[in-house]
Design an enzyme around this catalytic site. Structure first.
Site, PDB file in Angstrom:
ATOM      1  N   HIS A 171       0.815  -1.229   0.000  1.00 15.61           N
ATOM      2  CA  HIS A 171       0.000   0.000   0.000  1.00 15.61           C
ATOM      3  C   HIS A 171       0.837   1.262   0.000  1.00 15.61           C
ATOM      4  CE1 HIS A 171      -4.044  -1.790   0.762  1.00 15.61           C
ATOM      5  NE2 HIS A 171      -3.268  -2.826   1.013  1.00 15.61           N
ATOM      6  N   ASP A 379       3.268   9.569  -0.827  1.00 21.55           N
ATOM      7  CA  ASP A 379       2.075   8.824  -0.397  1.00 21.55           C
ATOM      8  C   ASP A 379       1.820   7.730  -1.418  1.00 21.55           C
ATOM      9  OD1 ASP A 379      -0.202   8.259   1.122  1.00 21.55           O
ATOM     10  OD2 ASP A 379      -0.851  10.345   1.196  1.00 21.55           O
TER      11      ASP A 379
HETATM   12  P1  ADQ Z   1      -3.134   6.234   4.880  1.00 21.55           P
HETATM   13  O1  ADQ Z   1      -1.728   6.701   5.019  1.00 21.55           O
HETATM   14  O2  ADQ Z   1      -3.869   6.054   6.146  1.00 21.55           O
HETATM   15  O3  ADQ Z   1      -3.215   4.895   4.012  1.00 21.55           O
HETATM   16  P2  ADQ Z   1      -5.120   7.554   3.035  1.00 21.55           P
HETATM   17  O4  ADQ Z   1      -4.989   6.841   1.743  1.00 21.55           O
HETATM   18  O5  ADQ Z   1      -5.349   9.015   2.871  1.00 21.55           O
HETATM   19  O6  ADQ Z   1      -3.841   7.379   3.951  1.00 21.55           O
HETATM   20  O7  ADQ Z   1      -6.332   6.935   3.823  1.00 21.55           O
HETATM   21  C1  ADQ Z   1      -6.799   7.505   5.010  1.00 21.55           C
HETATM   22  C2  ADQ Z   1      -8.233   7.042   5.280  1.00 21.55           C
HETATM   23  O8  ADQ Z   1      -8.578   7.390   6.620  1.00 21.55           O
HETATM   24  C3  ADQ Z   1      -9.242   7.724   4.367  1.00 21.55           C
HETATM   25  O9  ADQ Z   1     -10.227   6.808   4.013  1.00 21.55           O
HETATM   26  C4  ADQ Z   1      -9.827   8.838   5.244  1.00 21.55           C
HETATM   27  O10 ADQ Z   1     -11.161   9.153   4.988  1.00 21.55           O
HETATM   28  C5  ADQ Z   1      -9.714   8.245   6.627  1.00 21.55           C
HETATM   29  N1  ADQ Z   1      -9.516   9.339   7.584  1.00 21.55           N
HETATM   30  C6  ADQ Z   1      -8.484  10.205   7.647  1.00 21.55           C
HETATM   31  N2  ADQ Z   1      -8.675  11.100   8.640  1.00 21.55           N
HETATM   32  C7  ADQ Z   1      -9.857  10.784   9.202  1.00 21.55           C
HETATM   33  C8  ADQ Z   1     -10.624  11.315  10.304  1.00 21.55           C
HETATM   34  N3  ADQ Z   1     -10.212  12.363  11.043  1.00 21.55           N
HETATM   35  N4  ADQ Z   1     -11.786  10.724  10.603  1.00 21.55           N
HETATM   36  C9  ADQ Z   1     -12.215   9.656   9.897  1.00 21.55           C
HETATM   37  N5  ADQ Z   1     -11.553   9.122   8.875  1.00 21.55           N
HETATM   38  C10 ADQ Z   1     -10.389   9.666   8.539  1.00 21.55           C
HETATM   39  C11 ADQ Z   1      -2.245   3.987   3.440  1.00 21.55           C
HETATM   40  C12 ADQ Z   1      -1.225   4.625   2.494  1.00 21.55           C
HETATM   41  C13 ADQ Z   1      -1.941   5.402   1.411  1.00 21.55           C
HETATM   42  C14 ADQ Z   1      -2.922   4.498   0.661  1.00 21.55           C
HETATM   43  C15 ADQ Z   1      -3.801   3.733   1.634  1.00 21.55           C
HETATM   44  C16 ADQ Z   1      -4.612   2.662   0.918  1.00 21.55           C
HETATM   45  O11 ADQ Z   1      -0.325   5.468   3.218  1.00 21.55           O
HETATM   46  O12 ADQ Z   1      -1.013   5.967   0.491  1.00 21.55           O
HETATM   47  O13 ADQ Z   1      -3.748   5.285  -0.167  1.00 21.55           O
HETATM   48  O14 ADQ Z   1      -3.033   3.080   2.644  1.00 21.55           O
HETATM   49  O15 ADQ Z   1      -3.782   1.843   0.161  1.00 21.55           O
END
Ligand code: ADQ
Length: 506
Positions: A171, A379
């Site tokens: 990921h 990311d």
């Molecule tokens: P993350 O680094 O966690 O994921 P991201 O892809 O942005 O980053 O996913 C975060 C998730 O958490 C989103 O669904 C978002 O809605 C949720 N989220 C964030 N802040 C929140 C809050 N305050 N309340 C509720 N929900 C919240 C890792 C990798 C990424 C990759 C994903 C999936 O670092 O690059 O996209 O896995 O593969």
């Protein structure tokens, strides 16, 4: 080893649930938030499979009582908890996964630490996951291993269960060899991943970094995203992950969300323009760069805090790790300074929230935001950018997106930016704030087409179909010796890396 009964098994560091203990001592489970969980939930519900992962609790027997705690069923999925002791959480999870691999794989934005006892814990825990999985998987089952915490599982699993079809998905980014080569255990990590039939990455550049590492550190020749090792064919290519776009779109359209959008805008001082950032509080997300750019725009007088507000939602993350606590302090100090300099009573220039939000509230925030700021320094994908797009059925709003996210490969109609270039970031924020409705709609339509067509179900089915095709028929297809440019690249790689060449003969 005896086979289990599940034809499809997902293996991930975490189970998709958190254990909740009520004051009366009764235990229940609540679905936990996070990128992977958000992505896999609909796939698992449809597949009726088993999920092997850590429950998030510590168990001081450290697995001595067996490779798993009692499995249970929740929301139609068979959940198999793998126990970890508190020392293992420190060394395998906070240590090797988040203190070594996370910074190394994210371009060394923070310095990775290399500790031999962390590595030993990583090996031991990966072995426990492999054993637990081998016990669940039916004869000839498909196993899908997730992410950087479990890179050794594919080979460990294949050793125990050569009958399985094994996929791995990373990921997070896979770094260029020049950075990956710093890892004292680079060869072992590659061998672990090479136990899979299919190794999936977010971007083609990640897959190519991995193949190049296999050439350099293992002397393997690759051709058209494939290589042969131990008489088996291994494919490494890109499967950009996505979200459950349809359900986000539907959620954003409900009457309740519409009502909440109006409330949020009113509470933020409508008709003020709303800029939004939503991130796990992590140094890879570029939150400080975003605050710097916004703070300077206020100081320059280019943005008036009477007309504009930045909402920053920063989800608590890895708070037991010192560098994450330090980052939180830095962000909160900066927010305090900006508000001290530019806020008025009842009207902060930055509205900062340090907690998780329900999905409904996230959809309302996305819908309320005129400009979404995604300024990650590196990311794998960034699901937040896709969630913003999926929520904008009104075809309004502007996405400012870092070119260092996987999402930037697909969301080319966003305003793409190098977040290290603060001047350019400032220009693009102003451009986004000033963008006319027609251009917003033109860009958003194209973004929505991409996100709605390429959803998480398609991601999973494309990965699994590709895994099936690759392993159909059983006999591995021999790869011809690397030809042409590929051979030249291999020769150059070998010549350039004496260490890699030395490892070749092992
Ligand atoms: P993350 O680094 O966690 O994921 P991201 O892809 O942005 O980053 O996913 C975060 C998730 O958490 C989103 O669904 C978002 O809605 C949720 N989220 C964030 N802040 C929140 C809050 N305050 N309340 C509720 N929900 C919240 C890792 C990798 C990424 C990759 C994903 C999936 O670092 O690059 O996209 O896995 O593969």
């Amino acid at each position: 080893m005896r086979a289990g009964e599940y034809d499809f098994v997902v293996v991930a560091n975490r189970l998709p649930v958190d254990r909740v203990v009520a004051p009366d001592g009764s235990v229940s489970w609540r679905t936990s938030p996070g990128g992977l969980v958000t992505a896999m939930e609909p796939v698992m519900r449809a597949a009726d499979g088993a999920w092997v992962g850590w429950s998030g609790d510590t168990d001081e027997t450290g697995g001595e009582g067996g490779d798993t705690a009692a499995p249970f069923d929740e929301g139609g999925v068979h959940l198999v908890p793998v126990p970890l002791s508190s020392a293992e959480v420190e060394e395998y999870y906070e240590g090797f996964s988040n203190g070594t691999l996370w910074p190394l794989y994210h371009d060394v934005i923070a310095a990775p630490e290399f500790h031999r006892d962390w590595w030993d814990a990583y090996v031991a825990v990966n072995r426990r996951f492999a054993q637990a999985t081998a016990a669940q998987a039916a004869e000839g089952a498909t196993v899908w291993v997730q992410d950087y915490q479990l890179q050794l599982v594919p080979a460990m699993l294949r050793e125990r269960r050569p009958d399985l079809r094994i996929g791995f998905f990373n990921h997070i980014p896979f770094p260029p060899y020049e950075l990956f080569a710093q890892l004292p255990w680079r060869g072992q990590v590659l061998d672990g991943l090479l136990g899979a039939d299919l190794v999936g990455f977010q971007r083609m550049s990640d897959a190519n970094n991995f193949l190049r590492a296999c050439r350099r550190a293992r002397g393997l020749a690759s051709r058209r995203q494939e290589l042969v090792t131990g008489g088996r064919r291994v494919r490494a290519t890109a499967f950009p992950i996505s979200i459950d776009s349809g359900s986000f779109d539907a959620l954003a359209r409900t009457e309740r969300t519409e009502g909440r959008v109006a409330e949020v805008r009113f509470e933020l001082g409508a008709p003020r323009k709303v800029l939004l950032g939503v991130d796990r509080l992590d140094y890879t997300k570029g939150i400080t760069h975003r605050l710097k750019a916004y703070g300077e725009l206020l100081a320059d007088g280019a943005v008036d805090p009477e007309d504009t507000v930045l909402v920053q939602v920063a989800t608590p993350s890895r708070e037991r790790v010192a560098s994450y606590r330090a980052l939180r302090d830095e962000i909160e100090l900066t927010v305090g300074r900006i508000n001290g300099d530019h806020g008025t009573i009842g009207r902060p220039a930055v509205q900062y929230l340090h907690h998780s939000q329900p999905r409904e509230e996230m959809a309302a925030l996305y819908r309320a935001a005129d400009v979404m700021l995604v300024t990650a320094l590196r990311d794998g994908m960034n699901l937040v950018a896709k969630e913003y797009v999926a929520s904008r059925h009104d075809e309004r709003g502007v996405l400012v997106l870092s070119e260092f996210t996987g999402a930037a490969d697909e969301l080319t109609q966003a305003l793409l930016v190098n977040p290290h270039d603060i001047n350019r970031l400032k220009e693009l924020i102003l451009q986004a704030l000033a963008m006319g409705e027609k251009e917003q709609a033109r860009r958003m339509r194209a973004l929505r087409r991409r996100v709605l067509e390429h959803d998480v179900t398609r991601w999973a089915s494309e990965f699994l179909r590709s895994l099936e095709q690759l392993t159909d028929g059983g006999s591995p297809v021999a790869v011809e010796p690397a030809a042409g440019a590929e051979r030249t690249a291999l020769a150059a790689d070998r010549a350039a890396d004496a260490v890699g060449a030395a490892e070749l003969v092992r």
